[in-house]
Design a protein around this motif. Sequence first.
Motif, PDB file in Angstrom:
ATOM      1  N   ASP A 227      32.208  34.419  23.293  1.00  0.00           N
ATOM      2  CA  ASP A 227      32.904  33.863  22.131  1.00  0.00           C
ATOM      3  C   ASP A 227      34.039  32.921  22.522  1.00  0.00           C
ATOM      4  O   ASP A 227      34.854  32.554  21.684  1.00  0.00           O
ATOM      5  N   THR A 228      34.092  32.523  23.795  1.00  0.00           N
ATOM      6  CA  THR A 228      35.159  31.626  24.227  1.00  0.00           C
ATOM      7  C   THR A 228      34.657  30.252  24.641  1.00  0.00           C
ATOM      8  O   THR A 228      35.398  29.279  24.571  1.00  0.00           O
TER       9      THR A 228
ATOM     10  N   MET B 239      44.699  37.264  26.612  1.00  0.00           N
ATOM     11  CA  MET B 239      43.249  37.249  26.365  1.00  0.00           C
ATOM     12  C   MET B 239      42.918  36.988  24.904  1.00  0.00           C
ATOM     13  O   MET B 239      41.772  36.685  24.567  1.00  0.00           O
ATOM     14  N   ARG B 240      43.919  37.105  24.034  1.00  0.00           N
ATOM     15  CA  ARG B 240      43.677  36.876  22.606  1.00  0.00           C
ATOM     16  C   ARG B 240      43.501  35.402  22.308  1.00  0.00           C
ATOM     17  O   ARG B 240      44.106  34.535  22.954  1.00  0.00           O
TER      18      ARG B 240
ATOM     19  N   GLU C  58      51.497  41.843  22.306  1.00  0.00           N
ATOM     20  CA  GLU C  58      50.750  43.098  22.285  1.00  0.00           C
ATOM     21  C   GLU C  58      51.743  44.227  22.542  1.00  0.00           C
ATOM     22  O   GLU C  58      52.625  44.110  23.396  1.00  0.00           O
ATOM     23  N   ASN C  59      51.605  45.315  21.810  1.00  0.00           N
ATOM     24  CA  ASN C  59      52.589  46.390  21.908  1.00  0.00           C
ATOM     25  C   ASN C  59      51.944  47.763  21.861  1.00  0.00           C
ATOM     26  O   ASN C  59      50.849  47.946  21.308  1.00  0.00           O
ATOM     27  N   THR C  60      52.620  48.705  22.482  1.00  0.00           N
ATOM     28  CA  THR C  60      52.282  50.116  22.365  1.00  0.00           C
ATOM     29  C   THR C  60      53.567  50.870  22.042  1.00  0.00           C
ATOM     30  O   THR C  60      54.660  50.296  22.078  1.00  0.00           O
ATOM     31  N   ALA C  61      53.439  52.152  21.722  1.00  0.00           N
ATOM     32  CA  ALA C  61      54.612  52.960  21.385  1.00  0.00           C
ATOM     33  C   ALA C  61      55.514  53.096  22.608  1.00  0.00           C
ATOM     34  O   ALA C  61      55.100  52.869  23.746  1.00  0.00           O
TER      35      ALA C  61
ATOM     36  N   ARG D 221      40.379  31.316  30.839  1.00  0.00           N
ATOM     37  CA  ARG D 221      39.973  32.689  30.593  1.00  0.00           C
ATOM     38  C   ARG D 221      38.666  32.697  29.805  1.00  0.00           C
ATOM     39  O   ARG D 221      38.313  31.727  29.124  1.00  0.00           O
ATOM     40  N   GLY D 222      37.937  33.776  29.933  1.00  0.00           N
ATOM     41  CA  GLY D 222      36.666  33.875  29.226  1.00  0.00           C
ATOM     42  C   GLY D 222      36.378  35.299  28.810  1.00  0.00           C
ATOM     43  O   GLY D 222      36.944  36.255  29.362  1.00  0.00           O
TER      44      GLY D 222
END
Length: 301
Positions: A292-293, A211-212, A256-259, A278-279
Amino acid sequence: MTKENGVKQLTDMVADFVGHIGKKLPDDVVKKLEELGSQETAALPKVLYETMTKNQGLAVELNRPSCQDTGVLQFWLKCGTNFPYINELEGLLKEAVVQATFATPLRHNSVETFDEYNTKKNVGKGTPTVWWDIVPNSDKCEIYAYMAGGGCTLPGKAMVLMPGAGYEGITDFVLDQMTTYGLNACPPLLVGVGVGTSVETAALNSKKALMRPIGSHNDNANAAKMEKLLEDGINKIGLGPQGMGGKYSVMGVNIENTARHPSTIGVAVNVGCWSHRRGHLVVNADLSVTCDTHSTWKFNA
């Protein structure tokens, strides 16, 4: 405006936007494809990029989806606890998909498992998929919509590595997936890599990575460096547009990461094809909206 009228307006808005993203690629994707096409020198990849551009032009001109596989609709919501339509959101998203299926039109891509019948509405048990991030003390809702195709995102992979594998293990996993199924996912690809503590957290992170915007970077400097190294490495595989060979295999790599737990490294890969549909809508409490897409989209209530 009554609650009933508000729900109807938001449903129509999402349905209209879903149809639009099926026909018109996001601005950043269009820009990146033009950039990659201009840097190719061999005849075949240049022709393929020209064909992609022609395909997009015809989709808009004929008011039809740009790819026959309009995917399974997936939504990620970053929704404020004070958003006035929070209770109605999942229901109206499903209704919006049904509306878009007939209005756009979208291919019928929701088959009830075990019963083995197509609902012909693009909705079913658990579809469209909806993930939630709840934002305290906010009255707006961000809606990320994504068309997950059968050849690109849906064959994604996830696994848990032992800590000894380290970041080299993550690299091996990503490159192995790109050489295994990247060819069939209609390159150039946007590669979403998720890192977490388990297969489910890693998989969700890899979805969020898609999505980024193209060209954005992870906030962590080490993760951002890994994004660049993976991008360079996958490009060297030489998949090229449609897997026919060329200088570039990817539009970018987003991590993308998490602990994570000390004993595990969860890693997942999902990819968006060149027709990366995607939007992103930001809906305020009064139903005013920004996008913004897609600079070409405007909802007329």
